[in-house]
Design an enzyme around this catalytic site. Structure first.
Site, short mmCIF file in Angstrom:
data_model
loop_
_atom_site.label_atom_id
_atom_site.label_comp_id
_atom_site.label_asym_id
_atom_site.label_seq_id
_atom_site.Cartn_x
_atom_site.Cartn_y
_atom_site.Cartn_z
N ASP A 1 -7.92 10.97 10.72
CA ASP A 1 -6.68 11.13 9.95
C ASP A 1 -6.52 9.93 9.01
OD1 ASP A 1 -4.18 12.21 9.29
OD2 ASP A 1 -3.16 11.08 10.88
N HIS A 2 -6.23 10.18 7.75
CA HIS A 2 -6.00 9.12 6.76
C HIS A 2 -7.07 8.03 6.74
CE1 HIS A 2 -2.10 10.55 5.40
NE2 HIS A 2 -1.77 10.76 6.65
N ASP B 1 2.50 13.91 14.44
CA ASP B 1 2.34 12.70 15.24
C ASP B 1 3.68 12.31 15.88
OD1 ASP B 1 1.51 10.37 16.37
OD2 ASP B 1 1.07 9.31 14.51
N GLU C 1 -6.41 13.73 -0.04
CA GLU C 1 -4.98 13.80 -0.36
C GLU C 1 -4.76 13.57 -1.84
OE1 GLU C 1 -2.27 11.59 2.20
OE2 GLU C 1 -1.00 11.11 0.50
N SER D 1 -6.19 8.46 13.98
CA SER D 1 -5.98 7.65 12.77
C SER D 1 -6.78 6.35 12.92
CB SER D 1 -4.50 7.31 12.60
OG SER D 1 -4.09 6.45 13.66
N HIS E 1 1.36 17.17 5.68
CA HIS E 1 1.53 15.94 6.49
C HIS E 1 3.02 15.72 6.73
CE1 HIS E 1 -2.52 13.87 6.39
NE2 HIS E 1 -2.73 14.99 5.71
N ASP F 1 -8.67 9.32 2.39
CA ASP F 1 -7.36 9.21 1.74
C ASP F 1 -7.42 8.21 0.58
OD1 ASP F 1 -4.77 8.81 0.95
OD2 ASP F 1 -3.96 8.53 2.96
O1 G3H Z 1 -1.24 12.35 9.37
C1 G3H Z 1 -0.40 12.53 10.26
C2 G3H Z 1 0.86 13.24 10.02
O2 G3H Z 1 1.10 13.34 8.69
C3 G3H Z 1 1.96 12.83 10.94
O3 G3H Z 1 3.25 12.97 10.41
O4 G3H Z 1 4.37 11.54 12.10
O5 G3H Z 1 5.69 12.94 10.55
O6 G3H Z 1 4.39 13.97 12.37
P1 G3H Z 1 4.49 12.85 11.41
ZN ZN Z 2 -0.30 12.02 7.39
#
Ligand code: G3H
Ligand code: ZN
Length: 292
Positions: A90-91, A240, A142, A58, A216, A112
């Site tokens: 990520d994002h 995560d 997204e 991220s 996600h 994102d």
């Molecule tokens: O982008 C990362 C995920 O959406 C993490 O989600 O922390 O609920 O596993 P989480």
């Molecule tokens: Zn996410």
């Protein structure tokens, strides 16, 4: 001279991994990485289960470790791996961050634009897709707003909005994005109650778009619900929080039992093993085990 041809052979694009998952009806885990031990834990699990895997950083993870460290650590992991590995942003809420990751060898990026109105999200995603595809990098976007908190992204429960299937079809057509993150009832972080997934929505969006879909906020979702979501068309599952918890639980436990230990290696070893155990378990549930 040493033949270096095989270097990074297992480093593939996200599209390569997720198109196979889409065609064959399974999902691949995308696990957040922040340091060497997390990367090793994920790769160990992928090797153990013979699973393709997505290592994702991220913007917060990149800020913590530094782009050089995180991209090089992930590349070493892919170089040593015998299963397909994609390195993903990520994002990516910031255009410059997305470009930085492309320049540093990521094979997949998430742009994102979910905080923007539809037209602006389409415009931003299109711009990233054009650049990323020109250099062989895959793109996730997204649509809808996923609730909860992840690093710098905070969406209140009242502001979370489910993905509209008609908008998803339009979005996919106009942007040419490779895979789409949809809001279907999950949220980032630790759940207060039981998440209620809108399975019909997953089914409808899959039928209309016929493309790889991303879930996600998947930590804390029951394995029954995960399996159902995969059977209806989810192909990338982001995790995560559950890995963070496996890390923290093992460290707390170890320190409690060994309060005088000061060697970081001894403290981190059980944490790495505990993360690997949970990641391997998830790979089996997602259906990616045995696909590599
Ligand atoms: O982008 C990362 C995920 O959406 C993490 O989600 O922390 O609920 O596993 P989480
Ligand atoms: Zn996410």
């Amino acid at each position: 001279m040493e033949n270096k041809k095989e270097d990074f052979d297992m480093l593939v694009t996200g599209k390569e991994i997720l198109q196979d998952a889409h065609k064959n009806g399974y999902a691949v885990g995308a696990f957040n990485i922040n340091n060497m031990e997390i990367i090793q834990a994920i790769i160990d699990a992928a090797e153990e289960t013979r699973s393709p895997v997505i290592l994702q950083a991220s913007q917060g993870g990149i800020k913590y470790a530094g782009i050089d460290y995180i991209s090089k650590l992930a590349k070493v992991a892919a170089e040593k791996a015998t299963v397909p590995v994609a390195i993903h942003l990520d994002h990516g809420t910031d255009f410059d961050q997305v470009m930085l990751c492309i320049r540093n060898g990521f094979t997949s990026v998430m742009v994102d634009g979910s905080r923007f109105p539809l037209e602006e999200n389409i415009e931003l995603t299109k711009k990233v897709v054009e650049i990323a595809h020109a250099v062989g990098v895959s793109v996730e976007a997204e649509l809808g707003k996923i609730g909860g908190t992840e690093d710098h992204i905070k969406v209140d429960e009242k502001d979370a909005t489910m993905t509209d299937p008609d908008e998803a079809l339009r979005f996919a057509k106009e942007t040419d994005v490779d895979y789409l993150a949809i809001a279907v009832g999950t949220a980032h972080g630790v759940y207060k109650g039981k998440p209620e997934l809108d399975f019909d929505r997953i089914k409808t969006i899959k039928k209309m778009t016929n493309m790889p879909l991303v879930l996600h906020g998947s930590s804390g979702v029951s394995y029954d619900d995960i399996e159902k979501a995969v059977s209806l068309g989810i192909n990338k599952i982001n995790i995560d929080t559950d890995v963070r918890m496996a890390f923290a639980d093992a460290i707390k436990e170890f320190i409690k039992e060994n309060p005088d230990e000061i060697d970081p290696r001894n403290i981190l070893k059980p944490a790495r093993a505990n993360m690997s155990k949970i990641v391997a378990e998830k790979m089996r549930v997602f259906g990616s085990a045995g696909r590599a």
